[in-house]
Every structure is written in structure tokens, then in C-alpha cells.
Write a protein that holds these residues in place. Sequence first.
Motif, PDB file in Angstrom:
ATOM      1  N   ASP A  91      -2.070  -7.750  -4.651  1.00  0.00           N
ATOM      2  CA  ASP A  91      -1.886  -8.829  -5.391  1.00  0.00           C
ATOM      3  C   ASP A  91      -0.819  -9.244  -5.420  1.00  0.00           C
ATOM      4  O   ASP A  91       0.206 -10.481  -5.306  1.00  0.00           O
ATOM      5  CB  ASP A  91      -2.840  -9.882  -6.141  1.00  0.00           C
ATOM      6  N   LYS A  92       0.059  -8.633  -6.221  1.00  0.00           N
ATOM      7  CA  LYS A  92       1.143  -8.928  -6.603  1.00  0.00           C
ATOM      8  C   LYS A  92       2.515  -8.841  -5.351  1.00  0.00           C
ATOM      9  O   LYS A  92       2.804  -9.695  -5.337  1.00  0.00           O
ATOM     10  CB  LYS A  92       1.971  -7.425  -7.987  1.00  0.00           C
ATOM     11  N   PHE A  93       1.657  -7.659  -4.850  1.00  0.00           N
ATOM     12  CA  PHE A  93       2.865  -7.782  -2.625  1.00  0.00           C
ATOM     13  C   PHE A  93       2.307  -8.736  -1.979  1.00  0.00           C
ATOM     14  O   PHE A  93       2.911  -8.491  -1.359  1.00  0.00           O
ATOM     15  CB  PHE A  93       3.185  -5.999  -2.688  1.00  0.00           C
ATOM     16  N   ARG A  94       1.100  -9.206  -2.196  1.00  0.00           N
ATOM     17  CA  ARG A  94       0.817 -10.487  -0.934  1.00  0.00           C
ATOM     18  C   ARG A  94       0.455  -9.969   0.153  1.00  0.00           C
ATOM     19  O   ARG A  94       0.371 -10.759   1.375  1.00  0.00           O
ATOM     20  CB  ARG A  94       0.978 -11.616  -1.164  1.00  0.00           C
ATOM     21  N   ARG A  95      -0.275  -8.340  -0.121  1.00  0.00           N
ATOM     22  CA  ARG A  95      -0.089  -8.290   1.911  1.00  0.00           C
ATOM     23  C   ARG A  95      -1.473  -6.797   1.363  1.00  0.00           C
ATOM     24  O   ARG A  95      -1.741  -6.639   0.113  1.00  0.00           O
ATOM     25  CB  ARG A  95       1.272  -6.828   1.881  1.00  0.00           C
ATOM     26  N   TYR A  96      -1.962  -6.251   2.284  1.00  0.00           N
ATOM     27  CA  TYR A  96      -2.888  -5.583   2.781  1.00  0.00           C
ATOM     28  C   TYR A  96      -2.075  -4.425   3.093  1.00  0.00           C
ATOM     29  O   TYR A  96      -1.822  -4.324   3.732  1.00  0.00           O
ATOM     30  CB  TYR A  96      -3.300  -5.694   4.261  1.00  0.00           C
ATOM     31  N   TYR A  97      -2.912  -2.923   2.937  1.00  0.00           N
ATOM     32  CA  TYR A  97      -2.840  -1.818   3.169  1.00  0.00           C
ATOM     33  C   TYR A  97      -3.026  -1.087   3.318  1.00  0.00           C
ATOM     34  O   TYR A  97      -4.443  -1.795   3.351  1.00  0.00           O
ATOM     35  CB  TYR A  97      -1.641  -1.449   1.923  1.00  0.00           C
ATOM     36  N   PHE A  98      -3.049   0.021   4.444  1.00  0.00           N
ATOM     37  CA  PHE A  98      -4.180   1.363   5.103  1.00  0.00           C
ATOM     38  C   PHE A  98      -3.885   2.337   3.928  1.00  0.00           C
ATOM     39  O   PHE A  98      -2.451   2.039   3.420  1.00  0.00           O
ATOM     40  CB  PHE A  98      -3.775   1.532   6.191  1.00  0.00           C
ATOM     41  N   ILE A  99      -4.720   3.211   3.430  1.00  0.00           N
ATOM     42  CA  ILE A  99      -4.797   3.863   2.734  1.00  0.00           C
ATOM     43  C   ILE A  99      -4.270   4.730   3.469  1.00  0.00           C
ATOM     44  O   ILE A  99      -4.799   5.738   4.404  1.00  0.00           O
ATOM     45  CB  ILE A  99      -5.440   4.310   2.014  1.00  0.00           C
ATOM     46  N   THR A 100      -2.906   5.669   3.404  1.00  0.00           N
ATOM     47  CA  THR A 100      -2.263   6.142   4.219  1.00  0.00           C
ATOM     48  C   THR A 100      -2.491   8.660   4.213  1.00  0.00           C
ATOM     49  O   THR A 100      -2.054   9.094   4.891  1.00  0.00           O
ATOM     50  CB  THR A 100      -1.292   6.012   4.937  1.00  0.00           C
ATOM     51  N   GLY A 101      -2.256   7.494   2.837  1.00  0.00           N
ATOM     52  CA  GLY A 101      -2.537   9.889   2.217  1.00  0.00           C
ATOM     53  C   GLY A 101      -3.471   9.636   0.904  1.00  0.00           C
ATOM     54  O   GLY A 101      -3.352   8.891  -0.251  1.00  0.00           O
ATOM     55  N   SER A 102      -3.305  10.823   0.415  1.00  0.00           N
ATOM     56  CA  SER A 102      -4.471  11.220  -0.976  1.00  0.00           C
ATOM     57  C   SER A 102      -3.492  12.570  -1.626  1.00  0.00           C
ATOM     58  O   SER A 102      -3.252  13.453  -0.645  1.00  0.00           O
ATOM     59  CB  SER A 102      -5.525  10.859  -0.778  1.00  0.00           C
ATOM     60  N   ASN A 103      -2.967  12.614  -2.951  1.00  0.00           N
ATOM     61  CA  ASN A 103      -2.658  13.397  -3.458  1.00  0.00           C
ATOM     62  C   ASN A 103      -2.712  14.291  -4.889  1.00  0.00           C
ATOM     63  O   ASN A 103      -2.685  12.924  -5.304  1.00  0.00           O
ATOM     64  CB  ASN A 103      -1.047  13.491  -3.668  1.00  0.00           C
ATOM     65  N   ALA A 104      -3.566  15.214  -4.745  1.00  0.00           N
ATOM     66  CA  ALA A 104      -3.657  15.466  -6.535  1.00  0.00           C
ATOM     67  C   ALA A 104      -2.577  15.644  -6.885  1.00  0.00           C
ATOM     68  O   ALA A 104      -2.408  17.207  -7.162  1.00  0.00           O
ATOM     69  CB  ALA A 104      -5.097  16.707  -5.796  1.00  0.00           C
ATOM     70  N   VAL A 105      -2.064  15.471  -8.087  1.00  0.00           N
ATOM     71  CA  VAL A 105      -1.043  15.548  -8.653  1.00  0.00           C
ATOM     72  C   VAL A 105      -1.084  16.446 -10.029  1.00  0.00           C
ATOM     73  O   VAL A 105      -0.902  17.796 -10.122  1.00  0.00           O
ATOM     74  CB  VAL A 105      -0.440  13.910  -9.344  1.00  0.00           C
ATOM     75  N   ARG A 106      -2.671  16.423 -10.519  1.00  0.00           N
ATOM     76  CA  ARG A 106      -3.172  16.935 -11.606  1.00  0.00           C
ATOM     77  C   ARG A 106      -4.495  15.986 -12.451  1.00  0.00           C
ATOM     78  O   ARG A 106      -4.771  16.004 -11.283  1.00  0.00           O
ATOM     79  CB  ARG A 106      -2.450  16.736 -12.643  1.00  0.00           C
ATOM     80  N   GLU A 107      -5.120  16.856 -13.282  1.00  0.00           N
ATOM     81  CA  GLU A 107      -6.496  16.708 -13.410  1.00  0.00           C
ATOM     82  C   GLU A 107      -6.160  15.319 -13.537  1.00  0.00           C
ATOM     83  O   GLU A 107      -5.403  14.628 -14.103  1.00  0.00           O
ATOM     84  CB  GLU A 107      -6.920  17.245 -14.710  1.00  0.00           C
ATOM     85  N   ASP A 108      -7.381  14.374 -12.888  1.00  0.00           N
ATOM     86  CA  ASP A 108      -7.722  13.045 -13.000  1.00  0.00           C
ATOM     87  C   ASP A 108      -6.281  12.451 -12.529  1.00  0.00           C
ATOM     88  O   ASP A 108      -6.467  10.922 -12.570  1.00  0.00           O
ATOM     89  CB  ASP A 108      -7.997  12.831 -14.285  1.00  0.00           C
ATOM     90  N   VAL A 109      -5.380  12.981 -11.937  1.00  0.00           N
ATOM     91  CA  VAL A 109      -4.338  11.740 -11.237  1.00  0.00           C
ATOM     92  C   VAL A 109      -3.915  12.108 -10.017  1.00  0.00           C
ATOM     93  O   VAL A 109      -4.133  13.458  -9.441  1.00  0.00           O
ATOM     94  CB  VAL A 109      -3.551  12.248 -11.921  1.00  0.00           C
ATOM     95  N   THR A 110      -4.002  11.025  -9.853  1.00  0.00           N
ATOM     96  CA  THR A 110      -4.241  11.131  -7.667  1.00  0.00           C
ATOM     97  C   THR A 110      -3.259  10.179  -7.446  1.00  0.00           C
ATOM     98  O   THR A 110      -3.363   9.214  -8.095  1.00  0.00           O
ATOM     99  CB  THR A 110      -5.508  10.519  -7.019  1.00  0.00           C
ATOM    100  N   GLU A 111      -2.167  11.219  -6.629  1.00  0.00           N
ATOM    101  CA  GLU A 111      -1.472   9.529  -6.172  1.00  0.00           C
ATOM    102  C   GLU A 111      -2.094   9.532  -4.772  1.00  0.00           C
ATOM    103  O   GLU A 111      -1.769  10.352  -3.744  1.00  0.00           O
ATOM    104  CB  GLU A 111       0.173  10.794  -5.555  1.00  0.00           C
ATOM    105  N   ILE A 112      -1.438   7.791  -4.903  1.00  0.00           N
ATOM    106  CA  ILE A 112      -2.529   7.341  -2.726  1.00  0.00           C
ATOM    107  C   ILE A 112      -1.066   6.988  -2.675  1.00  0.00           C
ATOM    108  O   ILE A 112      -0.030   5.900  -2.561  1.00  0.00           O
ATOM    109  CB  ILE A 112      -2.969   5.524  -3.005  1.00  0.00           C
ATOM    110  N   SER A 113      -1.186   6.889  -0.927  1.00  0.00           N
ATOM    111  CA  SER A 113       0.134   6.118   0.424  1.00  0.00           C
ATOM    112  C   SER A 113      -0.640   5.288   0.811  1.00  0.00           C
ATOM    113  O   SER A 113      -1.726   5.194   0.753  1.00  0.00           O
ATOM    114  CB  SER A 113       0.629   7.041   1.140  1.00  0.00           C
ATOM    115  N   PHE A 114      -0.110   3.959   0.429  1.00  0.00           N
ATOM    116  CA  PHE A 114      -0.168   2.585   1.561  1.00  0.00           C
ATOM    117  C   PHE A 114       0.679   2.565   2.484  1.00  0.00           C
ATOM    118  O   PHE A 114       1.809   3.066   2.163  1.00  0.00           O
ATOM    119  CB  PHE A 114      -0.292   1.725   0.460  1.00  0.00           C
ATOM    120  N   HIS A 115       0.141   2.053   3.284  1.00  0.00           N
ATOM    121  CA  HIS A 115       1.027   1.135   4.547  1.00  0.00           C
ATOM    122  C   HIS A 115       0.778  -0.190   5.018  1.00  0.00           C
ATOM    123  O   HIS A 115      -0.398   0.073   5.005  1.00  0.00           O
ATOM    124  CB  HIS A 115       0.983   2.202   5.755  1.00  0.00           C
TER     125      HIS A 115
END
Lengths: 174, 462
Positions: A57-81
Motif C-alpha cells: 500500500d505504501k508504494f500503491r503498486r502490485y507486485y509479482f514475487i520473483t524470488g525468495s532467499n533464506a537469509v538465516r533462521e526464520d528470516v527470508t528475503e523476498i524479491s518483488f517486481h
Amino acid sequence: MNITFYKNTDEVASFPKNLSDGHLVTGALRSECDVLNPIIEFSGFNPALDYNYAYIDKFRRYYFITGSNAVREDVTEISFHVDVLQTYADKILQHEAFVNRSTNVYNPWIIDDKIPLYQNFEVKSIKSNHYHNIEFVKSKGFTPGTPFYEFNLESLPIILNTAAAIKSSSVKSS
Amino acid sequence: MLNQSEFATLNTYMVGIDCLAQIRNSLWRQDGLFDESKYNNPSTFILSAYILPFSLVSKKADGSKVMPNYMSEVPCVIAADRILAFSSALTFNEWFNIFFTGLEGMISNVFKGEPVNTPIYEVNGYSDSNSIVAKYVFSKSIINGIFENDYTDYSTITSYYLFLPYIGYVDVDYFNIRNGFIIEYSLDVTHGIMSCSMYRSEYENGLTSEEKRFYSTSINIGIPITITGGDLSIDRNRTLSRLSAAANFASGALSLIPGLGAISNSVRTTQTSTVRSGGNELNVSGSRETKLNKKTGRQVTTNTSKTTSETTIEPTYTDTSRKSTQQTVYRNKSAVINTGVNAIIDYWNFQSGTGHVYDIDSNTNWDSSTTPILYARKPKVIESTKQSLIEYQGRPTNSTVNLSVCRGYLQVGAIHLNLDCTFDEITEIEELLMGGVVINKSKSERPDHVLDMYGNLSAISE
């Protein structure tokens, strides 16, 4: 910042998408982030496991989830486009454009080379739906009321034979 | 019962379709039926003889028969689809004597028909022509039955050809037929020349000043008559020379499949009955009948059963050479040969030896021989394949369209985007639209729209 995650089943290049069963996640942005291609870390939650689509909502845009990285335990990095079609769907559909091809707006008189025509032919035929109209073209005055006589097919040979016989006998007698 | 007073000089007489040969036989009889001091050849007074691809007689609902008023300055005989026209040199008495003397009370099943009014047009500038015009109408509504109403109707993809009686098959173009057309046979009764025109009218209701004729031909097709002997009147010479000239033209006439069959029926009947038996097949006095040995093909003079029926000459269109060969054989073996019959045979042989006969469509039968038929030969499109392709790749639009009416597949050729977004986003939107996108709207929300040939858009209601 609120991010709503969706499970999108529509085509990537389609819009407006049918989105339902959104999952709202609330958080705070802690570092810089590209608005068109944000990369966001989530702690204690991996949205990529259940969702493939999101709205920020902050960016007022819709996004595809293009990628997912497990950074460490219980932390996931999600890429959007950014999904530009969905984001600006209403405004795009108000535009006028020169359209090459369309499913529902078409000109049937333009040859479509994408439709295969098969070698075997079919033949259709029709007859005239008016038998005939008879007219007469005359160079001079006409005589109205001409009667006619129709001879039954079976009668005519008898007529002709009789005529010949009568004539023959009259010639002999004279 | 007919009596002499009921016959007027300018009357028209109609006989059955197969009686034509009988009438002609009567003309060629050497039994003194004619006043030979005046006419030494029955063909003298024949001005023209021809076959029409249409009938002048129609039936009312009560079964009675009517015929349009026929203005004529020549007495003539109409036999169903055929007309024999006789010159005005023949007086009423002579005309009557040929057929009807002494026959009062002998004629059964003779119907006197009533004339009905038909459009009659007087034309200035024609000094001696009287014409019968028959029109076959192919209206727009009935023609639509063979069209797909898309690009496959174009003549480059679909072949259109028209079967015209006594002409054959002619190619026609889609744009000349799509709004309907009229085929008009015009028969010049005086000179025995028939022409056929195909034209379209800008108005569906008939002939207007904006009619456009785009096909025309002359049909000099007649029943062959001898050109030897007799009184050579000016009219007769003119007609006969045209018929002779028509023999050269008639090499194309073998494409007149129904006309050929029709002519050949009468010719064959006349030839076989006259040549082989010396008369018709029904024992005209003085005739001789012969028998055909089917195995050897030779005539045998046995005075036994009739032979006409045994020969069984079917109206097959392509086997004309065999028919003429048979008739040639008959001529050589018969004792009754006259120049009229020889002329017929010669004419027939000429045609069969030089002409081309079109392959006839298997659906054509005798009923269609005098009816114009429009054919469309088009490639097949598998409809299910076509529909799925439309959903995935759309159909050609090539027009400026407001995207609010579109649904399904959309491929844009050019667009000027006016959006408050970043440069990268605009670029991506353009690329996506030009590569092809899908608009997820239902058919009820966004129905089909069709562009006509002139680019006008209209919605198609469900």
C-alpha cells in the motif's frame, strides 16, 4: 507498511487479475528499497511458500514475487517486481490504441494468416429463389388476349397420326 | 373439342415437351400434308426454332394453366420449354391444315389456357424484334446462405461459378454477387437469338437505372434445320445464316450440358424415329420399322418390334461421340433420308466432334438443367480449431479502438500512454501491450464488436 499477499492464478500478462483471499502483513520498512523491484526481508514468515503475488500500500503498486532467499533462521528475503498492468489497469483501459489483433473486436474481412485452411474443399450451391418473371419487349403495338391450347402428351401422337391418315385419304379421294 | 373457328392466325399453341419431335416429324412427312405448290420443303416456313431454358406456362392453385400474354406477329408453337416459331408467310389455313384438319372431336385432353397479363414494354428504335425476357433472381437473402461473411468469401479463396442453362459454367466474382444478382434470358422471338445477361442492381427490388451488367453472352442454339431448298425469304436467310454461324460458335455450346441433353433428346428422337422407321415410332402410315442388333450395332429390317426404345440413348453428357456414331449408322441403313435429317446429323456430328463438355457436378440432375445454380467452392476451416485460436491469438482488427471495449487477447500496434508512472513502467507497459496481453473481462461485460468493410464498428448482440 501493509503488504497484502495473494495467490494469483491468472496469466502474468493479463489484467485486471482476479485476486482473493489476501493475507495482510504489517511491518516497518527498515532500509532503502527500490519501489519497482523491492527486496524485503521477512522474519518469522516466508510468504513465498504460500503466495506469489502482493500489494504494497505504501508504494500503491502490485507486485509479482520473483524470488525468495533464506537469509538465516526464520528470516527470508523476498524479491518483488512491479506488475504494471495490474497497477494501472483502469487507466490503461481508458486509452485508445491502434489494435492489431483482438478476441472480441475484429474485422472479418482482413485475411487472417493464423487460421489454417485445409486442402479439402466443400461445395455449397443454391438455386434462384424466384423461378422467373416473364416480360415482353415489343417493338410495335401488341395484340392482347392470345389464348393457347395445350395438348396432352399422350394425345399428340394420335392427333398427328390421325391428321396424316385423314389427309392421305382426302388426297386419294380427290 | 376444338374447331377451326377457335384458332386465330396469331395464336400460340403449346404441346408437351417431347412432342416437339412429333411436330417436326409432321413437317418432314412426305405424305402430301402440305400444299406443295407453294411449299416444297416444310422447313421453308420455319423462321426459327429454339429451346428456352424456362417455361412460359405456369399453373394456378386450382391446377389450371396460364401463360403470359404473348404478343406476336408470327404464329408459333410453344412446347413446354421450347418454341417453334413460324414465319408469317404461313397463313392460318395452312397452319391449321398442317396439324388440325379433320381433327375436331378427335383431340382429347386438350386444354384451352387463359392468358394472363404480364409486363409489356414497347421499345422504340427496334424495327422488327419481339423479345421474351425471363429473369431469375438470386436475392441477397438467399445468397447469404453460401457466404461466411468473412475474408474466406473473397474470390481469391473461394471459387464461385454459376451454372447457366444453355451456357454452361461461368466464373463469377464475389463482389458481383454478394448483394444479389439477376440473370436475364432475353429471347428474340423474331430472329431466334437468345442472350443471357447477368447483372446486379443497386436496389434489391428490381431493375433500376443503376443496374450494372457484367456478363453477357449470345446463345445461338436452335434445333438444326436444313438450309437446302425451299423458299428463301429474307427473314429465313438471316436466321439460318445465324444458325449456321452458330455451328462454329457451338463448339463452345457443348458446354451447354442441359441444352445439349435437351437438344440431343429431340434430335436423337427425331433422327432415330425418322431415319430408321421412316416416321415416328407410333406407326405413321408408310413407315418402316427396323430392329437393332445390339451386339453388332447393325440395323436389321425385320418389321418386328419398335427399335426406338431399345436403343435407349441415355442423356449422358460426356458420351456424345458414341451417340452420333450410332445415328450415323442409322442414316446409312435407312431408306427414309431427307436433307433435313442429314442436316441434323451433320450438325450433331460437328458439335460432338469439336466441342468440350464440362464435367458436370454430381448434384446436377435434370431438374436443374433449366435452373441457374450458384456454386461456391471453399476451403474447409475446422471450426473448433478456429475458435481456440481466436481465444489465444485473437483475430485481425487493424483499427483504432478504445480498449474499454476489448476483452480476451489483445495485441496493440501503437499507443500513446498518458500515465503518471515512471519511465521504466511506461516502457514495460508498451512492450507488454505490443507483445500481446489478455484482458480478463467476461463476454457479457464486453461483447464482440465487428468492423465492416468500411471500418465502422458495431457491437454484436447475443
